[in-house]
Design a protein around this motif. Structure first.
Motif, PDB file in Angstrom:
ATOM      1  N   THR A   1       0.825  -1.207   0.000  1.00 48.11           N
ATOM      2  CA  THR A   1       0.000   0.000   0.000  1.00 48.11           C
ATOM      3  C   THR A   1       0.856   1.252   0.000  1.00 48.11           C
ATOM      4  OG1 THR A   1      -1.756  -1.161   1.196  1.00 48.11           O
ATOM      5  CG2 THR A   1      -1.816   1.242   1.229  1.00 48.11           C
TER       6      THR A   1
ATOM      7  N   TYR B   1       0.672   3.555  -3.291  1.00 46.46           N
ATOM      8  CA  TYR B   1       0.204   4.927  -3.128  1.00 46.46           C
ATOM      9  C   TYR B   1       1.287   5.916  -3.555  1.00 46.46           C
ATOM     10  CZ  TYR B   1      -0.879   9.384  -0.998  1.00 46.46           C
ATOM     11  OH  TYR B   1      -1.078  10.724  -0.807  1.00 46.46           O
TER      12      TYR B   1
ATOM     13  N   LEU C   1      -6.042   6.623   5.047  1.00 48.37           N
ATOM     14  CA  LEU C   1      -5.405   5.304   5.000  1.00 48.37           C
ATOM     15  C   LEU C   1      -4.866   4.870   6.352  1.00 48.37           C
ATOM     16  CD1 LEU C   1      -3.424   5.570   1.632  1.00 48.37           C
ATOM     17  CD2 LEU C   1      -5.494   4.246   2.071  1.00 48.37           C
TER      18      LEU C   1
ATOM     19  N   SER D   1      -3.295  -0.030  -5.751  1.00 48.59           N
ATOM     20  CA  SER D   1      -2.819  -0.189  -4.377  1.00 48.59           C
ATOM     21  C   SER D   1      -3.871   0.143  -3.335  1.00 48.59           C
ATOM     22  CB  SER D   1      -1.587   0.685  -4.147  1.00 48.59           C
ATOM     23  OG  SER D   1      -1.948   2.048  -4.124  1.00 48.59           O
ATOM     24  N   VAL D   2      -4.784   1.086  -3.637  1.00 47.93           N
ATOM     25  CA  VAL D   2      -5.745   1.513  -2.619  1.00 47.93           C
ATOM     26  C   VAL D   2      -7.112   0.864  -2.793  1.00 47.93           C
ATOM     27  CG1 VAL D   2      -4.553   3.716  -2.362  1.00 47.93           C
ATOM     28  CG2 VAL D   2      -6.519   3.563  -3.900  1.00 47.93           C
TER      29      VAL D   2
ATOM     30  N   VAL E   1      -8.702  -1.154   0.172  1.00 45.75           N
ATOM     31  CA  VAL E   1      -8.122  -0.794   1.458  1.00 45.75           C
ATOM     32  C   VAL E   1      -9.180  -0.097   2.298  1.00 45.75           C
ATOM     33  CG1 VAL E   1      -6.359   0.562   2.645  1.00 45.75           C
ATOM     34  CG2 VAL E   1      -5.811  -0.608   0.503  1.00 45.75           C
TER      35      VAL E   1
END
Length: 453
Positions: free
Chosen positions: A8, A12, A136, A199-200, A203
């Motif tokens: 992550t 990001y 995050l 990546s996000v 999440v």
């Protein structure tokens, strides 16, 4: 939600290839493109660089509210990231495509229109990108760690785009060089967009809060939110200083150091140290506090810029040493305000119970965009005052001594003054006290009092 995985953090951070490329390349090359390829007078070229980004001052807060509303409806900011990033790639390639309409006025109008589209697309990407750190993770030091990763990748992105883009232009030459450069930077933007989105996705960002109901309430919040306004003011004037410096790199290489091929080396010497000193700034932030680190970085950058005022008489080794010191300071003034911003957002959301990340990021991005736009415009004004001779062939133009002096001071003294302007605000400790706090099992502190009186 405090600790983030490496995937992550890295994914990001790779979004910095979007922000780094768009924040750097126009500042480096758009002004020379206008003055030395389209034959636009320096003062007019400075205005052209400014106007589309000035639009961000109005539009970015709107993009922030739209992003907050999208988060509430969909539980994610991904849609805005995708649309903004891919649209930016297309419009950036078009920006340097050279329309060739046959008149300076028509070509200039094309650049202005496409740059407006670029700025709008960039807002849809950068605003949610800047909002994500507050969502995050809620860990105080984890946010610093995430920011150092982000700025390290940003340095790599700036180094890649800022060094390779001019090399492509100079290597191929002319209109074809600018067109090839535009395609190269567009590809970097696509890579960054895809990386951050992957990546996000999925999440967990916590329970979305309701966006601010009205603009009147939002303006009232901004009036009360003293600590944010101070941090924003410091970041703005320092972004203006850095943008002015970057706008002068091409001119300094050609007319102060006498070798256009030194432009990529100058740029690499400024940005490269950031890749090496991020662990140092992370350690400074953990031990002495983020504000202390911010002050140290500011002084280091300003001192190096003052030294560069003597670049015409200094040996090359000394010039590059000062450029490297400036790069160390630059890394710090990027890390610490962006590490403080999520803390301010978290405290304000706790106070109001409403979403602030998107709209705050919008205001922040607007100020940053204005600073980045004003920098080349300010440097263009310096060129105009110095009697800079514009033309269609940069290498054949002979510049008067006054223009070379204006280039030197626009690259050094003017940015140094702007960078130092932020120091009095940081000294006032109006961000609250960095008190001792309770620590958890991972050694991280729980929270920091950062709300101004």
């Amino acid at each position: 939600m405090s600790a983030l995985g490496t995937r992550t953090r890295l994914g990001y951070s790779l979004g910095s290839f979007v922000t780094g490329a768009f924040g750097t390349v126009p500042g480096l090359l758009l002004l020379p493109y206008l003055t030395d390829t389209l034959a636009v007078p320096a003062a007019a070229a400075g205005a052209i660089v400014l106007l589309p980004k000035a639009w961000d001052v109005v539009f970015n807060p709107v993009a922030g509210r739209l992003s907050d509303a999208d988060l509430v409806r969909r539980g994610s900011r991904v849609r805005s990231l995708v649309v903004g990033g891919l649209a930016l790639a297309v419009t950036f390639a078009a920006l340097f495509a050279y329309p060739g309409f046959g008149s300076v006025g028509a070509d200039s109008a094309y650049v202005v229109a496409v740059f407006f589209l670029c700025a709008t697309a960039f807002a849809f990407f950068q605003v949610p990108f800047n909002a994500l750190p507050a969502e995050l993770t809620d860990g105080y030091h984890e946010r610093t760690r995430l920011t150092t990763w982000r700025i390290a990748v940003l340095a790599l992105a700036i180094l890649t785009s800022g060094a390779v883009a001019p090399a492509i232009v100079n290597g191929i030459g002319g209109v074809a060089g600018y067109r090839a450069m535009g395609l190269f930077v567009a590809a970097l933007i696509v890579v960054g967009t895809v990386s951050v989105v992957l990546s996000v996705r999925g999440v967990r960002i916590g329970r979305p809060k309701q966006p601010t109901p009205t603009w009147r309430e939002l303006l009232a919040t901004m009036r009360r939110w003293r600590s944010f306004r101070l941090l924003l003011g410091v970041y703005f004037v320092q972004a203006l200083g850095v943008a002015t410096l970057l706008a002068g790199v091409s001119y300094v290489a050609r007319y102060v150091l006498g070798d256009a091929d030194l432009q990529p080396l100058l740029f690499a010497g400024f940005i490269g140290p950031a890749l090496l000193v991020m662990p140092l700034w992370d350690r400074v932030g953990r031990s002495g506090g983020k504000l202390t680190g911010f002050r140290i970085a500011t002084v280091a950058l300003a001192a190096a810029l003052v030294g560069l005022a003597f670049a015409r008489v200094l040996p090359s080794v000394a010039v590059f040493a000062l450029v490297a010191l400036a790069g160390v300071g630059y890394a710090g003034i990027q890390v610490f305000p962006l590490a403080l911003l999520p803390d301010l957002i978290t405290e304000e959301e706790r106070r109001t119970g409403e979403a602030r990340a998107g709209v705050t990021a919008g205001v922040w991005t607007a100020a940053e965009a204005l600073g980045l736009a004003l920098g080349p415009s300010l440097f263009g004004l310096m060129l105009s005052l110095g009697g800079y001779v514009s033309g269609t062939d940069a290498m054949s133009a002979t510049q008067p001594e006054s223009a070379v002096l204006a280039i030197t001071f626009g690259f050094s003294v003017v940015p140094a003054v702007l960078v130092v302007l932020g120091l009095p605000l940081l000294r006032r400790r109006l961000f609250g006290s960095e008190r001792a706090r309770g620590t958890g099992m991972d050694g991280e502190t729980d929270t920091e009092q950062v709300i101004g009186a």
